[in-house]
Design a protein around this motif. Sequence first.
Motif: not given
Length: 735
Positions: A232-235, A241-247, A262-266, A343-346
């Motif tokens: 989960v940490g890798f996810a 950074p992906l969201l940071g770039f989009m923002a 989002m942190t809690v959800l992840l 899910a991809v990480a899992v």
Amino acid sequence: MMNHLLEKWGKVVAGSRSRWITLLLWVITVSFLSFLWPQVNEEETNSNNLLPDDAMSVEASKIMEEQFANDTGTPLLLVWYRENGLNEADFQLIQNLYQELNTNPLQQQSMVPDFSQVPVQGLKQTASEDSKVITTPVFFSENAAGTEINPSLKALKTKITELAEEDPFNNALSESGLHIRLSGPVGIQNDAEALFGQADLTLLLATVLLVLVLLILLYRSPILAIVPLIGVGFAYLFVSPLLGFMASQDWIVVDAQSISIMTVLLFGAGTDYCLFLVSRYRDELQLEPNKYRALQLAIANSGGAIMMSALTTMIGLFTLSLAQYASYDRFAVPFSLGILMTAVAVMTLLPAILAMLGRTAFFPFIPKTEQMAKQLEEKKGKPVRRSIGRTRFSKMAGRIVTEKPWHLIIVCFIFLGGLAALVPNISYTYQVLDSFPEDMPSREGYDLIAEHYPPGEIAPIQVIVDTEGNDMLLKENLTALPIVESVSDPQTGEQNPDMQQYEVTLSINPYSEEAVEKIPKLQSAVESTLKEAGIADAEEHYLIGGETANLYDTEEVTSSDQNIVIPVVLIIIAAMLIFYLRSIVAMGYLLLTVGLSYLSALGLGWLIIHYGLGADSMQGLIPLYAFVFLVALGGDYNIFMISSIWRNRKQMPLKKAISEGVEETSSVITSAGLILAGTFAVLAVMPIQVLVQFGIVTAVGVLLDTFIVRPLLVPAITTVLGRYSFWPGKLWKKD
């Protein structure tokens, strides 16, 4: 077919050689993105504009800026308070302060009233009737962000402390002496940023620590407790950074509240997905001696449910993008993208790590095949303890749901239905300050103004009309309304002389639900006046602005969002269930139980929030937040358990399949539910009430799902419906 493809996928990502390649690819990708793009919390918006542009109060605000602008800027309100009444020295302090601000302005300061030239007697007249409170403004540039104003506020406090020769900011209001609180738009924004700034790291650490402790307690394996956190940490390191770039490219807007959840959800949902795979891997290791083969079988047998659960949750959360209210809309992309990457990480990184660790991951309760256990017993000369199997609860649940299904259904419906019956009694609030701690300085300042000034003066209402040159008795008609205390003379527009603005002071608290409910009465009075003046399309010739109108628009917009998002989520979840389970009947009763679970969570959450925490109202955003999360996440447990029953049904009689399915999944669903509920409960450490209440309702809903709905109610209904549960799928036929 699906199982075969997933088994091949297991060889690709977690083979004896490919496991290292998978890990290396994740490390390189995460490192590259973190170096190249900003983290998401660096791109959080400070904007509090949550309503759509076409909302009445927003349009009124635009007209006021165009036609009635005073160019003063954004106000910071200094609220001066002394319990036994402000004295001469206090008013002289105000004069000295504003003399200093005129001579040496603060950074970003746009204007201050010249109170240094106002005699003490004049200042006394602007104080509250009991002479205990006076409010004075300092205006700042409208373009200045909170981080730019923060140094100015610190400098202002220093100036006042030096002039007063004491610190009037940090003592409790119950203590004697002079007290000053910074409130108004600038003060509220500054306090809100400070609250989130302190809480972000606390929330992350608390979430990780809680998940770690729960994993150790549930699985009694220190290694296994760390493995899901790594995945989960890798996810998270990928998503941030992906969201940071989009923002940064203005593709999305993110705020502190959405990033916190989002942190809690992840970590909550991500750990659940990890447990689904880890649990199946442990079971396969007890049957298959080769750890790689066991892992491939685990991926084949659990991967479909994991992917389907993630896809359902992701699409369900993305429906929030249909909402007009920004607090909902800002959740959509971060949450859905976070679930996708988790899910991809899992399905990639976690299998690679498990392939490296093999049976060691479960130390000290290492799963063994019967042959391996016998060999070890012969070697040691004593019985070898096998790894943890099914729990007493899962065995009891598996038995009772098939032996006494009607008893369970009746008891569950009475209990859950009783909690759901409380929902109509819930009182809601949309006021921003109600979400902040009571001892927050800006809220204390607001409360002082509310207590010591006439209620309507806190936030007057602005009525803007286009008269088209007609004379009208609007002031008289508005003054005649029971809730109106006074109405100002009209102010003429700078660019359009036919445009007039009236400031309406209410006789009741303008933030109260009573005041919000009276906005339609105000609209009706304005429309009637315009029609009497000869304006036919009256509804297009006026706007109502101010805080009360803003709250009214918020209720209207959020209610509209609920009417759109809730049906869409239900349709999407229904379609996904039919696609995966091939059963219309199963889809129907699964949705019914999800809905009942949600309503009962809302009812029980209200009992805790109202009677346990003493809150008068629940935050108005909670129902839709909780619905989307509980329905989407509740679908995970539905899919995982029902897919086990469906799989068993191919090999055994129905009741046996149900009993085995409950026994197989109850343990992992219980573990996953406890972790997910725990992570949402961590939101209680946040100082923002909307997050505390959201965490409580969601955690309660997950626990009801975990211990009542999934292991008892759903399989009991499946037992009663029998083979018709699978209709029109192939499994509906008789044994």
